[in-house]
Design an enzyme around this catalytic site. Structure first.
Site, PDB file in Angstrom:
ATOM      1  N   GLU A 199       7.989 -39.494  77.196  1.00 48.99           N
ATOM      2  CA  GLU A 199       7.093 -38.925  76.201  1.00 48.99           C
ATOM      3  C   GLU A 199       6.082 -38.018  76.904  1.00 48.99           C
ATOM      4  O   GLU A 199       5.280 -38.468  77.720  1.00 48.99           O
ATOM      5  CB  GLU A 199       6.352 -40.031  75.444  1.00 48.99           C
ATOM      6  CG  GLU A 199       5.480 -39.495  74.322  1.00 48.99           C
ATOM      7  CD  GLU A 199       4.752 -40.591  73.571  1.00 48.99           C
ATOM      8  OE1 GLU A 199       4.619 -40.469  72.337  1.00 48.99           O
ATOM      9  OE2 GLU A 199       4.307 -41.563  74.212  1.00 48.99           O
TER      10      GLU A 199
ATOM     11  N   GLU B 264       1.785 -49.894  67.424  1.00 44.45           N
ATOM     12  CA  GLU B 264       2.398 -48.602  67.098  1.00 44.45           C
ATOM     13  C   GLU B 264       2.266 -47.749  68.351  1.00 44.45           C
ATOM     14  O   GLU B 264       1.164 -47.300  68.691  1.00 44.45           O
ATOM     15  CB  GLU B 264       1.688 -47.981  65.893  1.00 44.45           C
ATOM     16  CG  GLU B 264       2.495 -46.873  65.224  1.00 44.45           C
ATOM     17  CD  GLU B 264       2.107 -45.505  65.740  1.00 44.45           C
ATOM     18  OE1 GLU B 264       2.869 -44.975  66.579  1.00 44.45           O
ATOM     19  OE2 GLU B 264       1.068 -44.974  65.336  1.00 44.45           O
TER      20      GLU B 264
ATOM     21  N   CYS C  79       2.654 -39.256  68.177  1.00 43.25           N
ATOM     22  CA  CYS C  79       3.611 -40.239  68.685  1.00 43.25           C
ATOM     23  C   CYS C  79       4.993 -40.059  68.079  1.00 43.25           C
ATOM     24  O   CYS C  79       6.005 -40.368  68.709  1.00 43.25           O
ATOM     25  CB  CYS C  79       3.092 -41.656  68.433  1.00 43.25           C
ATOM     26  SG  CYS C  79       2.591 -41.956  66.722  1.00 43.25           S
TER      27      CYS C  79
ATOM     28  N   LYS D 264     -12.379 -50.187  68.123  1.00 47.73           N
ATOM     29  CA  LYS D 264     -12.647 -49.553  69.412  1.00 47.73           C
ATOM     30  C   LYS D 264     -11.939 -48.203  69.446  1.00 47.73           C
ATOM     31  O   LYS D 264     -10.733 -48.115  69.640  1.00 47.73           O
ATOM     32  CB  LYS D 264     -12.147 -50.435  70.556  1.00 47.73           C
ATOM     33  CG  LYS D 264     -12.914 -50.272  71.878  1.00 47.73           C
ATOM     34  CD  LYS D 264     -12.758 -48.931  72.554  1.00 47.73           C
ATOM     35  CE  LYS D 264     -11.426 -48.807  73.262  1.00 47.73           C
ATOM     36  NZ  LYS D 264     -11.336 -47.494  74.026  1.00 47.73           N
TER      37      LYS D 264
END
Length: 477
Positions: free
Chosen positions: A388, A257, A291, A183
């Protein structure tokens, strides 16, 4: 001397974008069961590139059933040496169609063409090559005798590296003998669908790889489907927590992750010019949509002014603009939603008292753009040092001693990556042993290899991708 660059656009003609795209299930493309679609947009121009099928629950059932049948009847029983042939074919076709993939990735994602061309596509092919080599050697991977595939893998990937993340997920799963339902992110579905076309071209048996396009509801339906044996997710920490809750007690294998807030630590003996290049690559590569981005710069107090001044000089040379121009260093932000988040967190940095700096220059009038930005005078309590941002925004903090650097670097709920810049090998090893990060780069940043495991601790997730460790996540051993 200031250099002016003439435009050097890559041609869009290398790739043909259809007006509509269907789902890829059981080896064939087709519409969603209920006929729903959604647009995918070029973030640099806000132009609609295509309408894409929106997978619903019925489509998820059909894709998982196709993957289960392919696993039981074809792919699972197939000898590893035969599976390897298909992975090698996919890798070679990716290389043959590399320019096509690079242009499509930049159009749909907004990243500069030189990054798509020189990083994303070559690394994606490398992952298929690497894992093809493991397909007939799983007994010798050190994971135990006679390791077995898990079955059907449901894989949900993000929008920052659409093709590369697909390769990270598919290649080890297929090499281990699993079948997959992938996906892709709703804002960047096109290269995953082109990769499905490559699977057809490589002759991959129907049902081994299925691609379901859609938004969060599609991913949630896939993750919670009882026919899925393994879930792999790359994305935000909040969604990762939701997935953990949804699979708890089901017996499904899970790897996550997730986000990061990495520290890039520069000591006073580091080569300044080299460190500045590493800082730029660490946070402004892919517009900071990484990331493991080095979004916190920890620089030793005695050289802080020199490093920041050199950094500002370097940022003034970066070129922001058309992602298809080969001269472009900074492309477009992937979506309006992400741009709003970056803008909001940067405003919080202003409000909390940090000093903002961006190189002079005008942003394009259309599209989603944010200039490379540096905040100095940052305290660890500021949101820009804790949350973040996932954009081209760097927070600069200082330290005096190595122990203070470790303490500040580890003062985060994340633990994905870190960088250390020093000429002393002993200091690199000392730091690496103490930094709570899954990956520690020494005198470099953002370097990846299919043979090297990647993953984090704490709110950056668990499990590893790449290398033998990544294979282990798809094997019952």
């Amino acid at each position: 001397m200031a250099w002016d660059y003439a435009p050097a656009p890559e041609s869009r003609e290398i790739v043909t974008i259809a007006g509509e795209y269907g789902l890829f299930i059981d080896g064939e493309f087709g519409p969603a069961a209920d006929g729903q679609q959604f647009p995918t947009v070029n973030p640099a121009t806000e132009e609609t590139l295509a309408l894409v099928a929106l997978a619903g629950l019925a489509d998820v059932h059909r894709a998982v059933a196709a993957a289960r049948a392919a696993y039981q009847n074809v792919w699972g029983p197939m000898p590893g040496a035969e599976r390897a042939k298909y992975l090698y074919r996919i890798a070679r076709v990716l290389q043959e169609r590399a320019r096509e993939f690079a242009v499509l990735e930049s159009l749909d994602n907004g990243k500069p063409i030189k990054e798509s061309r020189d990083v994303d596509v070559p690394l994606a092919a490398a992952h298929f090559f690497y894992h093809a080599g493991w397909a007939d050697k799983l007994d010798y991977a050190g994971l135990g005798p006679a390791p077995r595939p898990l079955g059907v893998a449901g894989q949900v990937i993000p929008w920052n590296f659409p093709l590369l993340m697909a390769a990270w997920k598919l290649a080890p799963a297929l090499a281990a003998g699993n079948t997959c339902v992938l996906k892709p992110a709703e804002t960047t579905p096109l290269t995953a669908l082109l990769l499905a076309e490559v699977c057809q071209q490589a002759g991959l048996p129907p049902g081994v790889v299925n691609v379901l396009t859609g938004a969060g509801d599609t991913g949630a339906a896939l993750v919670s489907h009882p026919g899925v044996d393994k879930v792999a997710f790359t994305g935000s920490t909040e969604v990762g927590k939701q997935i953990s809750r949804s699979v708890a007690g089901t017996g499904k294998r899970l790897t996550l992750e997730l986000g990061g807030k990495a520290a890039n630590v520069v000591f006073d003996d580091a080569p300044v010019e080299q460190a500045v290049e590493g800082i730029v690559n660490g946070i402004f590569f892919n517009q900071g949509h990484v990331c493991c981005a080095g979004s916190r710069l920890l620089v030793q107090e005695s050289v802080a002014d020199v490093v920041v001044d050199r950094l500002k000089d370097r940022l003034a040379t970066l070129r922001l603009g058309d992602p298809l121009d080969k001269n472009t260093d900074i492309g477009a932000i992937n979506s309006r939603e992400q741009l709003d988040k970056i803008t909001e967190l940067s405003a919080a940095g202003d409000a909390e008292g940090a000093q903002r700096w961006s190189p002079p220059g005008r942003l394009p009038e259309k599209g989603y753009w944010f200039p490379p930005t540096v905040f100095t005078g940052v305290s660890q309590s500021y949101r820009i040092a804790r949350e973040e941002i996932f954009g081209p925004v760097l927070s600069v903090l200082t330290f005096r001693t190595p122990q203070e650097a470790v303490t500040k670097a580890n003062n985060t709920p994340y633990g994905l990556s870190a960088g250390v810049w020093t000429e002393k090998g002993s200091r690199i090893l000392w730091m690496a042993q103490r930094l709570r990060a899954g990956v520690v780069w020494a005198n470099t940043y953002n370097r990846f290899d299919p043979a090297s495991p990647f993953g984090g601790y704490r709110e950056s997730g668990f499990g590893r991708e790449g290398g033998r460790h990544g294979l282990a996540a798809y094997l019952d051993a």
